[in-house]
Scaffold this motif. Structure first.
Motif, mmCIF file in Angstrom:
data_model
loop_
_atom_site.group_PDB
_atom_site.id
_atom_site.type_symbol
_atom_site.label_atom_id
_atom_site.label_comp_id
_atom_site.label_asym_id
_atom_site.label_seq_id
_atom_site.Cartn_x
_atom_site.Cartn_y
_atom_site.Cartn_z
ATOM 1 N N SER A 78 22.440 43.961 39.399
ATOM 2 C CA SER A 78 20.920 44.212 38.904
ATOM 3 C C SER A 78 20.580 43.130 38.007
ATOM 4 C CB SER A 78 21.018 45.624 38.197
ATOM 5 O OG SER A 78 22.015 45.715 37.000
ATOM 6 N N PRO A 79 19.317 42.816 38.053
ATOM 7 C CA PRO A 79 18.847 41.640 37.155
ATOM 8 C C PRO A 79 19.160 41.434 35.752
ATOM 9 C CG PRO A 79 16.854 42.808 38.489
ATOM 10 C CD PRO A 79 18.463 43.588 38.612
ATOM 11 N N PRO A 80 19.007 42.709 35.031
ATOM 12 C CA PRO A 80 19.434 42.374 33.385
ATOM 13 C C PRO A 80 20.721 41.787 33.196
ATOM 14 C CG PRO A 80 19.223 44.853 33.960
ATOM 15 C CD PRO A 80 18.938 44.119 35.293
ATOM 16 N N SER A 81 21.484 41.602 34.064
ATOM 17 C CA SER A 81 22.882 41.048 33.660
ATOM 18 C C SER A 81 22.964 39.752 33.540
ATOM 19 C CB SER A 81 24.090 41.564 34.832
ATOM 20 O OG SER A 81 23.901 40.661 36.025
ATOM 21 N N ASN A 82 23.913 39.038 32.816
ATOM 22 C CA ASN A 82 24.269 37.569 32.792
ATOM 23 C C ASN A 82 24.784 37.157 34.255
ATOM 24 O OD1 ASN A 82 23.394 37.790 30.302
ATOM 25 N ND2 ASN A 82 25.353 37.779 29.296
ATOM 26 N N SER A 83 25.675 37.985 34.668
ATOM 27 C CA SER A 83 26.089 37.600 35.988
ATOM 28 C C SER A 83 25.140 37.875 37.161
ATOM 29 C CB SER A 83 27.591 38.263 36.023
ATOM 30 O OG SER A 83 28.497 37.725 35.165
ATOM 31 N N ARG A 84 25.399 37.184 38.181
ATOM 32 C CA ARG A 84 24.598 37.676 39.338
ATOM 33 C C ARG A 84 25.196 38.286 40.478
ATOM 34 N NH1 ARG A 84 20.095 32.905 40.421
ATOM 35 N NH2 ARG A 84 19.398 34.688 41.328
ATOM 36 N N HIS A 85 26.708 37.894 40.689
ATOM 37 C CA HIS A 85 27.372 38.375 41.664
ATOM 38 C C HIS A 85 28.716 38.961 41.178
ATOM 39 C CE1 HIS A 85 24.410 35.901 43.602
ATOM 40 N NE2 HIS A 85 24.260 36.869 44.671
ATOM 41 N N LEU A 86 29.385 40.017 42.079
ATOM 42 C CA LEU A 86 30.525 40.292 41.852
ATOM 43 C C LEU A 86 31.342 39.998 43.098
ATOM 44 C CD1 LEU A 86 32.956 41.797 40.461
ATOM 45 C CD2 LEU A 86 32.049 43.959 41.413
ATOM 46 N N SER A 87 32.419 39.015 43.143
ATOM 47 C CA SER A 87 33.476 38.924 44.236
ATOM 48 C C SER A 87 34.484 39.702 44.082
ATOM 49 C CB SER A 87 33.724 37.425 43.988
ATOM 50 O OG SER A 87 34.715 37.092 45.001
ATOM 51 N N PHE A 88 34.748 40.543 45.144
ATOM 52 C CA PHE A 88 35.729 41.480 45.111
ATOM 53 C C PHE A 88 36.609 41.499 46.360
ATOM 54 C CE2 PHE A 88 37.296 45.860 46.091
ATOM 55 C CZ PHE A 88 38.074 45.927 44.854
ATOM 56 N N ARG A 89 38.045 41.484 46.128
ATOM 57 C CA ARG A 89 38.807 41.518 47.104
ATOM 58 C C ARG A 89 40.082 42.264 46.862
ATOM 59 N NH1 ARG A 89 43.185 38.002 48.592
ATOM 60 N NH2 ARG A 89 43.018 36.936 46.791
ATOM 61 N N ALA A 90 40.518 43.201 47.578
ATOM 62 C CA ALA A 90 41.736 44.211 47.557
ATOM 63 C C ALA A 90 42.441 44.339 48.695
ATOM 64 C CB ALA A 90 41.118 45.249 46.878
ATOM 65 N N GLN A 91 43.535 45.146 48.633
ATOM 66 C CA GLN A 91 44.561 45.588 49.588
ATOM 67 C C GLN A 91 44.950 46.986 49.349
ATOM 68 O OE1 GLN A 91 47.778 43.035 50.411
ATOM 69 N NE2 GLN A 91 46.525 41.146 50.696
ATOM 70 N N LEU A 92 45.076 47.556 50.432
ATOM 71 C CA LEU A 92 45.555 49.039 50.106
ATOM 72 C C LEU A 92 46.968 49.223 50.655
ATOM 73 C CD1 LEU A 92 42.624 50.709 52.129
ATOM 74 C CD2 LEU A 92 42.908 50.556 49.469
ATOM 75 N N GLU A 93 47.783 49.512 49.538
ATOM 76 C CA GLU A 93 49.083 50.198 49.802
ATOM 77 C C GLU A 93 49.513 51.511 50.599
ATOM 78 O OE1 GLU A 93 52.878 51.618 47.328
ATOM 79 O OE2 GLU A 93 51.961 49.819 46.474
ATOM 80 N N VAL A 94 49.886 51.180 51.824
ATOM 81 C CA VAL A 94 49.731 52.524 52.552
ATOM 82 C C VAL A 94 51.313 52.625 53.121
ATOM 83 C CG1 VAL A 94 47.333 52.506 53.454
ATOM 84 C CG2 VAL A 94 49.296 51.449 54.805
#
Length: 162
Positions: A78-94
């Motif tokens: 959202s606009p009021p933040s200092n950061s503009r994007h969140l980069s997210f990467r994950a793996q699932l343990e199954v």
């Protein structure tokens, strides 16, 4: 009689220091003996450290698990933040037996995570303990999508605010 009383008052009796010295000596010997007994494994210990081969054989086998990667996501904040994007990467343990099932559900898992991360407030993302809370919330949502017992854990590989 007055002279005897004056001599008694002039020279007070000195207490013997022998009990104090014996007590300190006993405490030091007891502490040293207790330390040695604990250090050598006589008390509070299991097996002696000398039998390394037996310890190596006692290692449990690894659990039968697989890791399912989730496609990397970039979430606009959202606009009021200092950061503009969140980069997210994950793996699932199954568990290995459910790997194909979870891979089949990956589009739904990505949708749930994307929707959740877009709804999180920027202040929540920037706090020091954010990742722990977010990880628990995301894992719960993924487990609800995948079904009971199909996902053991969510491993966050990348979590970067740009």
């Amino acid at each position: 009689m007055a002279e005897i009383d004056e001599e008694a008052e002039a020279e007070p009796k000195k207490a013997s220091k022998m009990p104090m010295i014996l007590g300190l000596l006993a405490a030091m010997l007891g502490g040293g003996g207790g330390f040695y007994a604990a250090w050598s494994g006589m008390i509070l210990g299991s097996e002696p450290a000398g039998n390394v081969e037996a310890q190596v054989d006692a290692v449990d086998a690894l659990p039968d698990i697989a890791f399912v990667p989730i496609d990397p996501m970039v979430i606009s904040l959202s606009p009021p933040s200092n950061s503009r994007h969140l980069s997210f990467r994950a793996q699932l343990e199954v568990p290995s037996q459910y790997q194909a099932d979870v891979e089949h559900l990956l589009p739904r898992v990505t949708d749930v995570l994307n929707g959740y991360l877009r709804a999180v407030r920027t202040e929540d993302l920037e706090s020091p303990s954010a990742l722990i809370r977010l990880r628990a919330q995301m894992l719960r949502r993924v487990q609800m999508v995948a079904g009971s017992g199909r996902v053991n854990d969510l491993l966050v590989m990348e979590f970067v605010l740009n």
